[in-house]
Design a protein around this motif. Structure first.
Motif, PDB file in Angstrom:
ATOM      1  N   ASP A   4       0.836  -1.213   0.000  1.00 47.91           N
ATOM      2  CA  ASP A   4       0.000   0.000   0.000  1.00 47.91           C
ATOM      3  C   ASP A   4       0.865   1.255   0.000  1.00 47.91           C
ATOM      4  N   GLU A   5       1.919   1.231   0.826  1.00 51.94           N
ATOM      5  CA  GLU A   5       2.856   2.353   0.886  1.00 51.94           C
ATOM      6  C   GLU A   5       3.548   2.511  -0.474  1.00 51.94           C
ATOM      7  N   ALA A   6       3.934   1.389  -1.067  1.00 49.50           N
ATOM      8  CA  ALA A   6       4.616   1.413  -2.366  1.00 49.50           C
ATOM      9  C   ALA A   6       3.720   2.043  -3.434  1.00 49.50           C
ATOM     10  N   ILE A   7       2.457   1.663  -3.460  1.00 45.68           N
ATOM     11  CA  ILE A   7       1.523   2.191  -4.464  1.00 45.68           C
ATOM     12  C   ILE A   7       1.306   3.691  -4.264  1.00 45.68           C
ATOM     13  N   ALA A   8       1.246   4.124  -3.009  1.00 52.48           N
ATOM     14  CA  ALA A   8       1.109   5.556  -2.726  1.00 52.48           C
ATOM     15  C   ALA A   8       2.321   6.318  -3.269  1.00 52.48           C
ATOM     16  N   ILE A   9       3.509   5.765  -3.099  1.00 50.75           N
ATOM     17  CA  ILE A   9       4.738   6.401  -3.594  1.00 50.75           C
ATOM     18  C   ILE A   9       4.747   6.404  -5.120  1.00 50.75           C
ATOM     19  N   LEU A  10       4.401   5.266  -5.726  1.00 50.63           N
ATOM     20  CA  LEU A  10       4.375   5.172  -7.194  1.00 50.63           C
ATOM     21  C   LEU A  10       3.369   6.146  -7.804  1.00 50.63           C
ATOM     22  N   THR A  11       2.258   6.351  -7.108  1.00 49.37           N
ATOM     23  CA  THR A  11       1.230   7.266  -7.592  1.00 49.37           C
ATOM     24  C   THR A  11       1.725   8.707  -7.524  1.00 49.37           C
ATOM     25  N   ALA A  12       2.529   9.013  -6.506  1.00 54.46           N
ATOM     26  CA  ALA A  12       2.992  10.381  -6.278  1.00 54.46           C
ATOM     27  C   ALA A  12       4.226  10.744  -7.096  1.00 54.46           C
ATOM     28  N   ARG A  13       4.996   9.751  -7.517  1.00 51.26           N
ATOM     29  CA  ARG A  13       6.261  10.027  -8.212  1.00 51.26           C
ATOM     30  C   ARG A  13       6.280   9.382  -9.591  1.00 51.26           C
ATOM     31  N   SER A  14       6.826  10.122 -10.554  1.00 49.28           N
ATOM     32  CA  SER A  14       6.881   9.584 -11.917  1.00 49.28           C
ATOM     33  C   SER A  14       8.299   9.185 -12.314  1.00 49.28           C
ATOM     34  N   ASP A  15       9.224   9.185 -11.349  1.00 53.50           N
ATOM     35  CA  ASP A  15      10.633   8.954 -11.694  1.00 53.50           C
ATOM     36  C   ASP A  15      11.165   7.592 -11.232  1.00 53.50           C
ATOM     37  N   ILE A  16      10.275   6.685 -10.839  1.00 61.28           N
ATOM     38  CA  ILE A  16      10.744   5.385 -10.343  1.00 61.28           C
ATOM     39  C   ILE A  16      11.011   4.452 -11.521  1.00 61.28           C
ATOM     40  N   HIS A  17      12.200   3.874 -11.530  1.00 60.49           N
ATOM     41  CA  HIS A  17      12.625   2.995 -12.620  1.00 60.49           C
ATOM     42  C   HIS A  17      12.350   1.530 -12.320  1.00 60.49           C
ATOM     43  N   LEU A  18      12.460   1.159 -11.032  1.00 65.24           N
ATOM     44  CA  LEU A  18      12.422  -0.257 -10.684  1.00 65.24           C
ATOM     45  C   LEU A  18      11.840  -0.452  -9.291  1.00 65.24           C
ATOM     46  N   VAL A  19      11.057  -1.512  -9.125  1.00 71.09           N
ATOM     47  CA  VAL A  19      10.524  -1.899  -7.821  1.00 71.09           C
ATOM     48  C   VAL A  19      11.208  -3.201  -7.408  1.00 71.09           C
ATOM     49  N   PHE A  20      11.849  -3.156  -6.238  1.00 73.29           N
ATOM     50  CA  PHE A  20      12.502  -4.334  -5.667  1.00 73.29           C
ATOM     51  C   PHE A  20      11.659  -4.747  -4.462  1.00 73.29           C
ATOM     52  N   LEU A  55       3.920 -10.588  -5.196  1.00 76.03           N
ATOM     53  CA  LEU A  55       3.509 -11.048  -6.531  1.00 76.03           C
ATOM     54  C   LEU A  55       2.333 -10.230  -7.048  1.00 76.03           C
ATOM     55  N   LYS A  56       1.365  -9.975  -6.168  1.00 77.89           N
ATOM     56  CA  LYS A  56       0.219  -9.142  -6.562  1.00 77.89           C
ATOM     57  C   LYS A  56       0.686  -7.718  -6.857  1.00 77.89           C
ATOM     58  N   LEU A  57       1.596  -7.221  -6.027  1.00 78.61           N
ATOM     59  CA  LEU A  57       2.136  -5.877  -6.252  1.00 78.61           C
ATOM     60  C   LEU A  57       2.830  -5.809  -7.614  1.00 78.61           C
ATOM     61  N   ALA A  58       3.622  -6.836  -7.942  1.00 79.87           N
ATOM     62  CA  ALA A  58       4.337  -6.859  -9.222  1.00 79.87           C
ATOM     63  C   ALA A  58       3.361  -6.776 -10.390  1.00 79.87           C
ATOM     64  N   ARG A  82       2.936  -3.665 -13.047  1.00 78.09           N
ATOM     65  CA  ARG A  82       3.057  -3.892 -14.492  1.00 78.09           C
ATOM     66  C   ARG A  82       1.804  -3.400 -15.228  1.00 78.09           C
ATOM     67  N   ASP A  83       0.628  -3.618 -14.655  1.00 77.13           N
ATOM     68  CA  ASP A  83      -0.621  -3.173 -15.297  1.00 77.13           C
ATOM     69  C   ASP A  83      -0.717  -1.654 -15.341  1.00 77.13           C
ATOM     70  N   ARG A  84      -0.328  -1.007 -14.233  1.00 77.23           N
ATOM     71  CA  ARG A  84      -0.548   0.425 -14.116  1.00 77.23           C
ATOM     72  C   ARG A  84       0.627   1.267 -14.609  1.00 77.23           C
ATOM     73  N   TRP A  85       1.849   0.761 -14.388  1.00 79.63           N
ATOM     74  CA  TRP A  85       3.061   1.474 -14.800  1.00 79.63           C
ATOM     75  C   TRP A  85       3.956   0.513 -15.586  1.00 79.63           C
ATOM     76  N   PRO A  86       3.582   0.183 -16.831  1.00 77.42           N
ATOM     77  CA  PRO A  86       4.279  -0.861 -17.591  1.00 77.42           C
ATOM     78  C   PRO A  86       5.796  -0.676 -17.733  1.00 77.42           C
ATOM     79  N   PRO A  87       6.335   0.558 -17.830  1.00 78.49           N
ATOM     80  CA  PRO A  87       7.785   0.670 -18.032  1.00 78.49           C
ATOM     81  C   PRO A  87       8.615   0.303 -16.795  1.00 78.49           C
ATOM     82  N   ILE A  88       8.001   0.294 -15.622  1.00 79.22           N
ATOM     83  CA  ILE A  88       8.771   0.031 -14.401  1.00 79.22           C
ATOM     84  C   ILE A  88       9.208  -1.436 -14.345  1.00 79.22           C
ATOM     85  N   LYS A  89      10.504  -1.620 -14.109  1.00 79.87           N
ATOM     86  CA  LYS A  89      11.068  -2.976 -13.986  1.00 79.87           C
ATOM     87  C   LYS A  89      10.767  -3.518 -12.592  1.00 79.87           C
ATOM     88  N   ILE A  90      10.761  -4.851 -12.470  1.00 83.11           N
ATOM     89  CA  ILE A  90      10.422  -5.478 -11.193  1.00 83.11           C
ATOM     90  C   ILE A  90      11.434  -6.560 -10.840  1.00 83.11           C
TER      91      ILE A  90
END
Length: 123
Positions: free
Chosen positions: A39-55, A67-70, A74-82
């Motif tokens: 949930d925290e990760a999604i809030a950050i991803l929603t607020a920032r457009s400069d994230i390249h990768l989610v670990f 797995l659900k987060l990944a 991918r569905d919402r921010w396709p360019p972000i690597k995982i």
């Protein structure tokens, strides 16, 4: 406020592991943003457009595991690597979005950094 460093979002519910990962990845030249759960990760991803990768750790409490987060990322921010990791479950290729990487814990720091550099295009 754009940085030249790739931005890595770390999603790990265990505080000490999260802080350790932040330190290792920052020392390797990345900008790091820590999150304690999906949930925290999604809030950050929603607020920032400069994230390249989610670990992300796979096993986490909260509304969704790694797995659900990944799949959500991918569905919402396709360019972000995982990159997903776990010491308890082994993710098969079919469990993760295409192009994602699974690193079993315990992973070596060098292996993690090489994976991050490879996915973000940093030689």
């Amino acid at each position: 406020m754009s940085s030249l460093k790739p931005v890595i979002l770390i999603v790990e519910d265990e505080f000490l592991l999260r802080m350790d990962s932040v330190e290792v990845i920052e020392e390797a030249g990345f900008e790091v943003i820590p999150a304690g759960n999906a949930d925290e990760a999604i809030a950050i991803l929603t607020a920032r457009s400069d994230i390249h990768l989610v670990f992300t750790d796979i096993q986490m409490p909260g509304s969704m595991d790694g797995l659900k987060l990944a799949r959500f990322v991918r569905d919402r921010w396709p360019p972000i690597k995982i990159v997903a990791t776990s010491g308890h479950v082994r993710a098969a290729d079919k469990d993760l979005p295409e192009g994602s990487v699974f690193l079993p814990k315990p992973y070596r720091e060098a292996e993690l950094i090489a994976t991050l550099r490879n996915l973000t295009g940093i030689a």
